[in-house]
Design an enzyme around this catalytic site. Sequence first.
Site, PDB file in Angstrom:
ATOM      1  N   LYS A  83       0.859  -1.191   0.000  1.00  0.00           N
ATOM      2  CA  LYS A  83       0.000   0.000   0.000  1.00  0.00           C
ATOM      3  C   LYS A  83       0.895   1.241   0.000  1.00  0.00           C
ATOM      4  CE  LYS A  83      -3.947   1.865   2.644  1.00  0.00           C
ATOM      5  NZ  LYS A  83      -4.840   1.640   3.804  1.00  0.00           N
ATOM      6  N   SER A 158      -9.705   1.479   2.822  1.00  0.00           N
ATOM      7  CA  SER A 158      -8.867   2.274   1.961  1.00  0.00           C
ATOM      8  C   SER A 158      -7.786   1.486   1.239  1.00  0.00           C
ATOM      9  CB  SER A 158      -8.205   3.381   2.786  1.00  0.00           C
ATOM     10  OG  SER A 158      -7.331   2.812   3.753  1.00  0.00           O
ATOM     11  N   SER A 182      -9.820  -0.909   7.074  1.00  0.00           N
ATOM     12  CA  SER A 182      -9.253  -0.760   5.726  1.00  0.00           C
ATOM     13  C   SER A 182      -8.481  -1.949   5.169  1.00  0.00           C
ATOM     14  CB  SER A 182      -8.349   0.466   5.671  1.00  0.00           C
ATOM     15  OG  SER A 182      -9.138   1.608   5.495  1.00  0.00           O
TER      16      SER A 182
HETATM   17  N1  GLN Z   1     -13.216   3.689   6.219  1.00  0.00           N
HETATM   18  C1  GLN Z   1     -12.723   4.110   7.491  1.00  0.00           C
HETATM   19  C2  GLN Z   1     -12.327   5.560   7.417  1.00  0.00           C
HETATM   20  O1  GLN Z   1     -12.548   6.142   6.417  1.00  0.00           O
HETATM   21  C3  GLN Z   1     -11.538   3.260   7.887  1.00  0.00           C
HETATM   22  C4  GLN Z   1     -10.327   3.614   7.126  1.00  0.00           C
HETATM   23  C5  GLN Z   1      -9.124   2.815   7.536  1.00  0.00           C
HETATM   24  O2  GLN Z   1      -9.207   1.801   8.203  1.00  0.00           O
HETATM   25  N2  GLN Z   1      -7.968   3.324   7.162  1.00  0.00           N
HETATM   26  O3  GLN Z   1     -11.808   6.122   8.327  1.00  0.00           O
END
Ligand code: GLN
Length: 495
Positions: A83, A158, A182
Amino acid sequence: MRHEIQAPEGATVGDMRQLLDARELSSVELTEAYLERITALDERVRSFVTVTRDIALEHAADADRRMASGETGPLLGVPMALKDLLSTAGIATTCGSRILQGYHPPYDATVYARLRDAGAVLLGKLNMDEFAMGSSTENSALAITANPWDLATVPGGSSGGSAAAVAAGEAAFTLGSDTGGSVRQPASLCGVVGLKPTYGRVSRFGLIAFASSLDQIGPLTRTVEDSALVLSVIAGQDPLDSTSATVEVPDYHALLGEDLRGLRVGVPAEYFVEGTEPGVEAAVREGIAQLERLGAELVDVSLPSTGYALSTYYIIAPAEVSSNLSRYDGVKYGYRSADGADLIETYLSTRDQGFGAEVKRRIMVGTYALSSGYYDAYYLKAQKVRTLIKAEFDAAFERCDVIASPTSPSVAFKIGSRTADPLAMYLSDVFTIPASMAGIPAISVPCGFSDGLPVGMQLIGRAFDEATILRAAHAYERSTEWHMRRPELVWSAGG
Ligand code: GLN
């Protein structure tokens, strides 16, 4: 296994080890096959933001030399990708943001250094929501990644690039990061395995921070066995991250088994509520029934504060964002706006032009929640609820060893369908956020399909007990075929 060589990129890390050790395939050949597949497919999937072709071939040649001198190890010569918020010295690391345009970190993230010591090959860096804020990868400033199962739908987020790359066979495994879901949510939407370790299990050194009290790095893989192999390499205390725990790291792979007799699986009523797609709920319930057939005992548990987890997260995470993201000012690295007449104007226009809408929203919400007069009402209260959530998990784990639930309330949704409604997007993580708030480990494992798209089952465990959720997930996976399915759309087309 010989037939698998036709498409080595579809094999598991375990299978690749056999091929490499038997000298049926060199790491350079394997890496070339992946690079070809990325070239053939990634115009449509768009999981990669950077392909490190030359570096990959160098790493592979190095792995071949190490193997020739008698060395072996689970990841030696195995091609993977990261990532794009994991620092890779000298290699562009964007965090999906315009503000890190042109940034080349001067050091490696500890997880990358450990993977390199183990001989893994870096194919490139993967797309993500800007600063890991999002659930669809549509918040990336660089590209929109497609879900390999249906290119009109999102891969989740994400870590959408990390999940899509594994599903499309563009990397043997990838790493993502999970702050509120994410790793697990995109794994669920792309039909792969995603593990969020216990907070502190894996070093965060070199992970670009989103919410430091929640962020954790985890593997996305084809199988649970591969997840165990990768976790064993990246886990463990690191002097460079003072929040990394000194708890001993077991050999996760050796602890996998197929018998679940004696395992108590908690089923929380609060995770089976209105709002979940019927096809998702049906697949997860069938998954839980399968755990019982494997010998597990099902027990009802209650986690009454579940309904508050999402709103609490959206105070605490933005509060940490408002602090963590104050460092991006255009002075030392990354993007700098040319529009400012003086220093203050340069700061302002750099941040205005460099950050996308969701990042700005979080900075504003977080700054508000921390400001004097509101701190007690929002931030402090949210921290108290966080403690309550953790206490409820502790109580539940007195009655069970693992908690089972859906990973996400829906399957992959259409690109563009939730971008205008942040709250609808936030709800994608309603089942993953509680474990993040409690800092405990959780895995998503493929458990079926709904409307032709993959569904994931989440197994949550006690702090530092990744071994038990891996064991349960592995036994489940061995007894089902979901993880063997491939997305036809990209599988027949590429490589
Ligand atoms: N979707 C959640 C957010 O937008 C979690 C994102 C994540 O785990 N990085 O914060």
